[in-house]
Design an enzyme around this catalytic site. Structure first.
Site, PDB file in Angstrom:
ATOM      1  N   ARG A 161      -6.459  10.234   0.060  1.00  0.00           N
ATOM      2  CA  ARG A 161      -6.191  10.773  -1.278  1.00  0.00           C
ATOM      3  C   ARG A 161      -7.489  10.981  -2.055  1.00  0.00           C
ATOM      4  O   ARG A 161      -7.620  11.943  -2.800  1.00  0.00           O
ATOM      5  CB  ARG A 161      -5.223   9.855  -2.038  1.00  0.00           C
ATOM      6  CG  ARG A 161      -3.772  10.037  -1.574  1.00  0.00           C
ATOM      7  CD  ARG A 161      -2.836   9.028  -2.201  1.00  0.00           C
ATOM      8  NE  ARG A 161      -3.092   7.687  -1.695  1.00  0.00           N
ATOM      9  CZ  ARG A 161      -3.030   6.580  -2.413  1.00  0.00           C
ATOM     10  NH1 ARG A 161      -2.705   6.642  -3.682  1.00  0.00           N
ATOM     11  NH2 ARG A 161      -3.270   5.416  -1.862  1.00  0.00           N
ATOM     12  N   HIS A 172       0.865  -1.179   0.000  1.00  0.00           N
ATOM     13  CA  HIS A 172       0.000   0.000   0.000  1.00  0.00           C
ATOM     14  C   HIS A 172       0.898   1.224   0.000  1.00  0.00           C
ATOM     15  O   HIS A 172       1.809   1.318   0.820  1.00  0.00           O
ATOM     16  CB  HIS A 172      -0.905  -0.003   1.231  1.00  0.00           C
ATOM     17  CG  HIS A 172      -2.040   0.953   1.103  1.00  0.00           C
ATOM     18  ND1 HIS A 172      -1.856   2.311   1.098  1.00  0.00           N
ATOM     19  CD2 HIS A 172      -3.365   0.751   0.956  1.00  0.00           C
ATOM     20  CE1 HIS A 172      -3.036   2.906   0.961  1.00  0.00           C
ATOM     21  NE2 HIS A 172      -3.970   1.981   0.875  1.00  0.00           N
TER      22      HIS A 172
END
Ligand SMILES: Cc1cc2nc3c(=O)[nH]c(=O)nc-3n(C[C@H](O)[C@H](O)[C@H](O)COP(=O)(O)OP(=O)(O)OC[C@H]3O[C@@H](n4cnc5c(N)ncnc54)[C@H](O)[C@@H]3O)c2cc1C
Ligand code: SF4
Ligand code: SF4
Ligand code: FES
Lengths: 224, 533
Positions: free
Chosen positions: B338, B318
């Site tokens: 994000r 990740h």
């Protein structure tokens, strides 16, 4: 040399690096954890812990995986606490005040001491969400208890023997199922799929050669 | 709190914020991505892999640490277990109490089977509980299962098994509805519309969430349902070996009580492996976002009875694990940060990439920034880049962080870092096992017709990279399917005599190949205890 502190696991003294969490400090001390350790990142509530700093009166509750060690910390883990979950059939109950009265009547014995709120490892207003449950205001109870990780620290401290995380859970399930409005676009899409509306389209895309898929993928339009 | 050097860099991040907010960083071209991955993605680091020497995937590569387990023998080679003393006798045995296991158990129960769950820690002490970001499903007007298929297929480098991916996308809306009917509280607006966002690599906003406790909300609801139904859950007990019968089928599993070290025998007509991922193997020494029990056990169990693996050489790192402070090193910073607008920014305050590239591309890009380009921020344990979280409040308005990602805010606040005001430091963390045991569209392994696999232990649903939100989805879709299929198959299974001959055969093969490690597998728990001597 890294800074070291003295901590006491179940009363026994260990010297551990000051930057560790209670959980990693126990491992540093040589413990192989089997209980009291689940996600290791603050989500599962397995690592409920109670501690007191030597010479101070106050008792603290915390998650061992999210709490840094301190000098003079006396630590006891609470890997299990007998909270009491009542069972029910979700399709047969409704979001009525009666449900709480029947399943968790002890919430009405709350004496308002606020010990649960003080104990909460997630800083939730626990007494408040229990009050909402008493009134049958499930939506508010759900909202207020949403971040609960069911560590049980509140229940450990409750003089009325209330199983707070279970009460919050019931309120959330009732809210999610019955109170929150239906998602019509979801119902519609499920029906479309069941009626076969996408069967041909999906078969077609499954059959496409890789180069065509690459082209489609690389030029696909992306929603703003 | 941040060091003075870090604060110097924060000033640069703040200085460029307004300018960055006005622009959208360019997305990489397909060629740029390929080149980036080859040079910087950990999957391409040859010395981190080696060859599997025996079994169905002989000659193929896997991470060294996994190969070590596959080249190790069963505990039961030395420890004898009397199979005639049966402790549990059921139709369906579900191994693993995460989201896939719980879904399978509920559906098997619904179908009238006598089902039981056995799990290493407590039910819900699982990767499912930790999922923050959300779950995908194409249920909006501008979206369709076909579009979902395209995103997932492309994102997975065109390697997903079509029959599995089809099931994933076609049954997605149904999965959301199933969860909603159990009372999972999805984020909705007043009219009941699901609030959906983008995830890396999605072309439509189809990420459904329950704040940033999406997995927790799903897991605790499923767990509650399992308990309400009275499905037996044997906790603190691991499956250490599958049992076979005289017809070559599986016939249950040998279990180990983690607390007493006693063995137990579970006989079952069908077995579902739902043991999840492998983050605690710390491939290439990466930290991990995974729970304590994520040690690839199911892969070892399956492989030893002859079930092949698929894409065991692809791991998901990740892009945004915590790089600082060290107490939470490796913990996940959800992709939703994000999705909500935070940019990835280097030590000089430059946005060096589009924040919503797929995970493998993002991870490789951050690694490049911190290595080849020397634009990382130095931390006590290595380096990292900034994730400019204050942008979220500027875009979504004050309070957005507390409302949409409360778990993140809380995690950092514990260490006096207020992500509403200051950016946070991130570096890739070992997150997800893209590969696993191979299954057919019906959920059964290809070699044994009463052995099923569901969840993260499966390989092939996503291809060689998984998009955010497709795993929570796959555990529900394939977990449910496995439960139904296992219950149905159990009706036709007549078990023969139970045996563990495969354990000895495996040992023989290892010996012949000359690769025995001297260790035993599955690992069960990582070895974290420090012993001075
Ligand atoms: C921090 C984090 C965030 C994530 N966020 C997202 C997200 O936003 N969206 C998304 O789609 N996906 C996300 N994922 C991925 C997703 O959560 C997991 O892939 C998925 O939940 C795995 O479910 P599972 O049921 O297969 O495995 P798990 O949930 O891990 O359950 C497996 C269970 O099996 C048990 N077990 C293991 N070995 C044995 C054994 N030998 N015997 C008995 N029991 C055993 C384990 O202890 C565990 O309880 C995230 C993962 C992590 C770690
Ligand atoms: S309310 Fe939930 S999180 Fe808070 S102490 Fe109680 S169980 Fe733990
Ligand atoms: S601890 Fe128990 S009695 Fe005290 S306020 Fe909380 S719920 Fe009420
Ligand atoms: S181990 Fe899960 S909350 Fe600490």
């Amino acid at each position: 040399m890294e800074k070291m502190v003295n901590v006491y696991f179940f009363g026994k003294q260990y010297r551990v690096p000051a930057e560790l969490t209670i959980m990693t400090a126990m491992e540093y001390a040589g413990y192989t954890l089997k209980r009291g350790c689940g996600c290791r990142h603050g989500f599962c509530g397995a690592c409920a812990t109670i501690y007191r700093i030597k010479g101070k009166n106050e008792l603290h509750t915390c998650l061992a995986c999210q709490t840094q060690v301190e000098e003079g910390m006396y630590v006891a883990s609470i890997p299990f606490f007998p909270t009491d979950k009542r069972t029910y059939e979700i399709n047969e109950i409704r979001p009525e005040q009666r449900v709480m009265m029947e399943l968790y009547p002890e919430i009405y014995s709350c004496i308002g001491c606020n010990a649960c709120t003080k104990a909460c490892t997630q800083d939730l207003k626990v007494m408040q969400y229990i009050a909402y449950a008493q009134r049958g205001d499930f939506e508010k109870c759900a909202e207020e208890s949403f971040d609960c990780v069911a560590c049980g620290c509140c229940s450990v401290r409750c003089p009325a023997g209330i199983s707070h995380p279970m009460v919050g859970l019931l309120a959330r399930r009732l809210t999610g199922k019955y109170i929150a409005p239906e998602s019509k676009h979801l119902t519609k899409r499920v029906e479309e799929i069941h009626s076969g509306a996408y069967d041909d389209l999906i078969e077609q895309i499954m059959q496409k050669p890789i180069d065509e898929m690459q082209e489609l993928y690389n030029t696909r339009e992306i929603e703003k | 709190m941040f060091t003075p050097e870090m604060m110097e860099s924060v000033k640069k991040v703040e200085a460029t914020r307004a300018e960055r907010m006005a622009m959208e960083p360019r997305r990489m071209t397909a060629e740029e991505k390929d080149a980036l991955l080859k040079e910087f993605h950990p999957d391409y680091k040859e010395e981190a892999f080696c060859e599997i020497k025996i079994g169905p995937n002989k000659g193929q590569k896997a991470p060294k640490e996994l190969v070590h387990l596959l080249h190790s023998n069963s505990r039961l080679l030395a420890d004898q277990v009397d199979l005639s003393k049966i402790d549990y006798d059921v139709d369906v045995l579900v191994i693993g109490g995460g989201g896939a296991g719980a879904s399978a158990a509920i559906e098997a129960h619904e179908a009238g089977a006598n089902v039981m769950i056995v799990t290493k820690l407590r039910i819900g002490d699982a990767n499912t509980m930790m999922a923050e970001g959300g779950i995908q499903a194409a249920d909006k007007e501008n979206d369709s299962p076909v579009q979902h298929y395209l995103d997932a297929f492309g994102g997975g480098h065109f390697a997903a098994r079509p029959e599995l991916l089809k099931r994933l996308v076609m049954e997605a809306p149904d999965a959301i509805q199933w969860l909603n009917k159990f009372g999972v509280m999805f984020d909705k607006d007043e009219e009941g519309n699901m609030i959906t966002t983008h995830g890396g690599g999605t072309s439509r906003k189809r990420m459904h969430a329950c704040k940033d406790y999406s997995g927790a909300e799903i897991m605790r609801t499923l767990r509650d349902e399992v308990i309400n139904r009275g499905i037996p859950v044997v906790e603190f007990t691991s499956a250490v070996e599958l049992i076979k019968d005289s017809n070559g089928r599986v016939a249950g599993a040998v279990l180990l009580n983690m607390e007493t070290d006693d063995y137990l025998v579970a006989r079952a007509k069908t077995v579902v492996i739902a043991t999840g991922g492998a983050g605690r193997m710390h491939y290439q020494n990466f930290p991990t976002s995974n729970h304590y029990g994520a040690t690839a056990d199911g892969l070892v169990l399956g492989y030893r009875v002859g079930a092949p693996l698929l894409y065991q050489d692809t791991i998901q790192y990740h892009p945004t694990g915590v790089a600082f402070p060290s107490q939470i090193y490796g913990a996940l910073v959800t992709e939703k940060v994000r999705s909500l607008g935070a940019m990835l920014v280097n030590v000089d305050g430059e946005a060096f990439m589009h924040p919503l590239e797929t995970r493998d591309v993002s991870a490789a890009s951050i690694i490049r920034e911190c290595t080849a380009r020397g634009k990382g921020v130095t931390t006590p344990l290595g380096s990292g880049v900034w994730l400019d979280t204050p942008m979220i409040e500027e875009i979504g308005g004050p309070g957005t962080i507390e409302k949409r990602i409360p778990a993140m805010l809380r995690m950092y606040m514990n260490y006096d870092i207020d992500m509403r005001k200051l950016p946070i430091l991130v570096y890739p963390t070992l997150h997800y096992q893209n590969g696993g045991l191979e299954i057919g569209g019906d959920g059964f392994t290809k070699v044994i017709d009463n052995l099923l696999v569901a969840g993260e232990a499966v390989g092939g649903i996503h291809g060689r990279n998984r998009l955010m939100g497709n795993s929570l989805l796959d555990i529900i879709v394939f977990g449910r399917n496995a439960g139904k299929a296992a219950a149905a198959r159990a009706k036709d299974v007549e078990l023969g005599e139970m045996n563990l001959n495969h354990v000895e055969e495996y040992a023989k093969e290892l010996k012949e190949a000359g690769v025995e490690t001297g260790d035993v597998s599955p690992l069960l728990l990582p070895k974290y205890a420090r012993h001075e001597r």
